[in-house]
Design a protein around this motif. Structure first.
Motif, PDB file in Angstrom:
ATOM      1  N   MET A  64    -162.430  39.127 -38.617  1.00 58.38           N
ATOM      2  CA  MET A  64    -163.003  38.674 -39.873  1.00 58.38           C
ATOM      3  C   MET A  64    -162.542  37.255 -40.146  1.00 58.38           C
ATOM      4  N   SER A  65    -163.428  36.468 -40.700  1.00 54.66           N
ATOM      5  CA  SER A  65    -163.158  35.034 -40.823  1.00 54.66           C
ATOM      6  C   SER A  65    -162.148  34.687 -41.906  1.00 54.66           C
ATOM      7  N   ASN A  66    -161.779  35.619 -42.769  1.00 56.53           N
ATOM      8  CA  ASN A  66    -160.797  35.309 -43.805  1.00 56.53           C
ATOM      9  C   ASN A  66    -159.402  35.860 -43.495  1.00 56.53           C
ATOM     10  N   ILE A  67    -159.190  36.339 -42.267  1.00 51.99           N
ATOM     11  CA  ILE A  67    -157.859  36.773 -41.818  1.00 51.99           C
ATOM     12  C   ILE A  67    -157.354  35.756 -40.807  1.00 51.99           C
ATOM     13  N   PHE A  68    -156.192  35.179 -41.090  1.00 52.09           N
ATOM     14  CA  PHE A  68    -155.594  34.176 -40.211  1.00 52.09           C
ATOM     15  C   PHE A  68    -154.266  34.724 -39.686  1.00 52.09           C
ATOM     16  N   VAL A  69    -154.284  35.184 -38.452  1.00 44.58           N
ATOM     17  CA  VAL A  69    -153.073  35.698 -37.821  1.00 44.58           C
ATOM     18  C   VAL A  69    -152.437  34.549 -37.055  1.00 44.58           C
ATOM     19  N   SER A  70    -151.209  34.229 -37.379  1.00 38.13           N
ATOM     20  CA  SER A  70    -150.547  33.086 -36.761  1.00 38.13           C
ATOM     21  C   SER A  70    -150.417  33.266 -35.251  1.00 38.13           C
ATOM     22  N   LYS A  71    -150.635  32.185 -34.553  1.00 38.91           N
ATOM     23  CA  LYS A  71    -150.446  32.166 -33.104  1.00 38.91           C
ATOM     24  C   LYS A  71    -149.218  31.337 -32.726  1.00 38.91           C
ATOM     25  N   HIS A  72    -148.450  30.919 -33.720  1.00 40.60           N
ATOM     26  CA  HIS A  72    -147.307  30.042 -33.481  1.00 40.60           C
ATOM     27  C   HIS A  72    -146.243  30.761 -32.657  1.00 40.60           C
ATOM     28  N   PRO A  73    -145.809  30.174 -31.529  1.00 42.78           N
ATOM     29  CA  PRO A  73    -144.839  30.858 -30.667  1.00 42.78           C
ATOM     30  C   PRO A  73    -143.480  31.087 -31.329  1.00 42.78           C
ATOM     31  N   ILE A  74    -143.045  30.178 -32.171  1.00 41.90           N
ATOM     32  CA  ILE A  74    -141.758  30.387 -32.848  1.00 41.90           C
ATOM     33  C   ILE A  74    -141.872  31.574 -33.800  1.00 41.90           C
ATOM     34  N   LEU A  75    -142.986  31.659 -34.497  1.00 45.58           N
ATOM     35  CA  LEU A  75    -143.190  32.776 -35.400  1.00 45.58           C
ATOM     36  C   LEU A  75    -143.199  34.097 -34.633  1.00 45.58           C
ATOM     37  N   LYS A  76    -143.856  34.126 -33.488  1.00 47.52           N
ATOM     38  CA  LYS A  76    -143.888  35.346 -32.672  1.00 47.52           C
ATOM     39  C   LYS A  76    -142.478  35.758 -32.246  1.00 47.52           C
ATOM     40  N   GLN A  77    -141.668  34.785 -31.869  1.00 53.03           N
ATOM     41  CA  GLN A  77    -140.283  35.085 -31.503  1.00 53.03           C
ATOM     42  C   GLN A  77    -139.519  35.632 -32.704  1.00 53.03           C
ATOM     43  N   LYS A  78    -139.711  35.020 -33.870  1.00 56.54           N
ATOM     44  CA  LYS A  78    -139.003  35.466 -35.072  1.00 56.54           C
ATOM     45  C   LYS A  78    -139.426  36.884 -35.476  1.00 56.54           C
ATOM     46  N   ILE A  79    -140.701  37.217 -35.306  1.00 60.93           N
ATOM     47  CA  ILE A  79    -141.158  38.587 -35.582  1.00 60.93           C
ATOM     48  C   ILE A  79    -140.455  39.569 -34.646  1.00 60.93           C
ATOM     49  N   SER A  80    -140.345  39.208 -33.382  1.00 59.67           N
ATOM     50  CA  SER A  80    -139.653  40.057 -32.419  1.00 59.67           C
ATOM     51  C   SER A  80    -138.205  40.288 -32.844  1.00 59.67           C
ATOM     52  N   ARG A 125    -137.868  42.674 -35.953  1.00 63.46           N
ATOM     53  CA  ARG A 125    -138.121  44.101 -35.703  1.00 63.46           C
ATOM     54  C   ARG A 125    -136.889  44.856 -35.185  1.00 63.46           C
ATOM     55  N   ARG A 126    -135.836  44.159 -34.808  1.00 66.78           N
ATOM     56  CA  ARG A 126    -134.640  44.819 -34.273  1.00 66.78           C
ATOM     57  C   ARG A 126    -134.020  45.760 -35.296  1.00 66.78           C
ATOM     58  N   ALA A 127    -133.781  46.976 -34.885  1.00 66.88           N
ATOM     59  CA  ALA A 127    -133.161  47.971 -35.767  1.00 66.88           C
ATOM     60  C   ALA A 127    -131.717  47.604 -36.117  1.00 66.88           C
ATOM     61  N   SER A 128    -131.074  46.796 -35.290  1.00 63.49           N
ATOM     62  CA  SER A 128    -129.659  46.467 -35.499  1.00 63.49           C
ATOM     63  C   SER A 128    -129.435  45.302 -36.468  1.00 63.49           C
ATOM     64  N   ASN A 129    -130.494  44.717 -37.019  1.00 59.17           N
ATOM     65  CA  ASN A 129    -130.332  43.573 -37.921  1.00 59.17           C
ATOM     66  C   ASN A 129    -129.520  43.938 -39.155  1.00 59.17           C
ATOM     67  N   THR A 130    -128.688  42.996 -39.580  1.00 61.05           N
ATOM     68  CA  THR A 130    -127.972  43.135 -40.848  1.00 61.05           C
ATOM     69  C   THR A 130    -128.922  42.695 -41.970  1.00 61.05           C
ATOM     70  N   PRO A 131    -128.612  43.061 -43.211  1.00 61.68           N
ATOM     71  CA  PRO A 131    -129.446  42.581 -44.320  1.00 61.68           C
ATOM     72  C   PRO A 131    -129.551  41.047 -44.346  1.00 61.68           C
ATOM     73  N   ARG A 132    -128.463  40.373 -44.045  1.00 63.54           N
ATOM     74  CA  ARG A 132    -128.484  38.913 -44.017  1.00 63.54           C
ATOM     75  C   ARG A 132    -129.465  38.407 -42.956  1.00 63.54           C
ATOM     76  N   GLN A 133    -129.447  38.993 -41.765  1.00 62.47           N
ATOM     77  CA  GLN A 133    -130.371  38.576 -40.706  1.00 62.47           C
ATOM     78  C   GLN A 133    -131.825  38.815 -41.120  1.00 62.47           C
ATOM     79  N   VAL A 134    -132.092  39.940 -41.766  1.00 62.95           N
ATOM     80  CA  VAL A 134    -133.453  40.222 -42.232  1.00 62.95           C
ATOM     81  C   VAL A 134    -133.891  39.157 -43.240  1.00 62.95           C
ATOM     82  N   ARG A 135    -133.024  38.828 -44.195  1.00 65.83           N
ATOM     83  CA  ARG A 135    -133.363  37.797 -45.199  1.00 65.83           C
ATOM     84  C   ARG A 135    -133.637  36.456 -44.541  1.00 65.83           C
ATOM     85  N   GLU A 136    -132.771  36.049 -43.609  1.00 66.66           N
ATOM     86  CA  GLU A 136    -132.930  34.745 -42.955  1.00 66.66           C
ATOM     87  C   GLU A 136    -134.203  34.691 -42.104  1.00 66.66           C
ATOM     88  N   LEU A 137    -134.468  35.742 -41.360  1.00 64.46           N
ATOM     89  CA  LEU A 137    -135.671  35.772 -40.525  1.00 64.46           C
ATOM     90  C   LEU A 137    -136.933  35.795 -41.391  1.00 64.46           C
TER      91      LEU A 137
END
Length: 194
Positions: free
Chosen positions: A1-17, A20-32
């Motif tokens: 659909m033309s009104n959905i913009f899914v980022s293709k930015h490689p840094i963003l993709k890395q940050k999403i990865s 998603r880590r189950a081991s993240n601390t609350p601080r890591q989740v906030r920063e990411l």
């Protein structure tokens, strides 16, 4: 659909990865989440109109100043939307901040409004709604309807993770709203979570 913009930015993709880590601390989740929010806000603001201001002086010559030509409001959906607010307000430091309190009732998955302090009259040209997750889309739908009822001419929605079902329902129902997202998940669990 033309009104959905899914980022293709490689840094963003890395940050999403990393997010998603189950081991993240609350601080890591906030920063990411903050970093992802900044990258999404960059994309959501690429088409903002500019207006000339005054003639200015730099160390090497004169230039014409520029500023964003529209009045904006950042609208975090309480409470999770606050996680994107610093990133958004750092980029749009002149934007008003308006809060909407909505939660999803667990048994029906329907949105419930509990806080709305929008001024009586709409005083902005564009609202950017901030909510890191869109699952069923009900809360986002309610927020958009509230803002449309308020009379805002343009709405953009920034979300980190969305379900395909939720985002496609929203994009179809609101073709005039632009959705900027980091990642689309294919399925919801039995409780309606991404």
């Amino acid at each position: 659909m033309s009104n959905i913009f899914v980022s293709k930015h490689p840094i963003l993709k890395q940050k999403i990865s990393e997010l998603r880590r189950a081991s993240n601390t609350p601080r890591q989740v906030r920063e990411l989440t903050d970093t992802i929010g900044r990258l999404l806000m960059y994309e959501a603001t690429l088409t903002l109109p500019l207006a000339a201001t005054t003639q200015e002086q730099s160390p090497v010559g004169s230039y014409e100043g520029q500023k964003i030509a529209i009045r904006q409001a950042l609208v975090p959906i309480l409470r999770s939307g606050l996680s994107l607010l610093n990133a958004a307000s750092d980029l749009l430091h002149d934007a008003e901040i308006r809060h909407l309190g909505l939660f999803r009732e667990e048994s029906t998955l329907q949105p419930v409004e509990y806080y709305n302090k929008l001024p009586r009259q709409c005083n902005v040209d564009e609202c950017i709604v901030l909510d890191p997750m869109i699952a069923t889309g009900g809360t986002a739908e309610a927020a958009i309807e509230i803002l449309q009822g308020w009379g805002v001419p343009k709405i953009k929605f920034v979300a980190v993770c969305v379900s395909r079902k939720g985002i496609e329902m929203l994009a179809k129902k609101f073709p005039e709203v632009e959705f900027y997202v980091a990642v689309v998940d294919e399925v919801l669990d039995k409780r309606g979570f991404v």
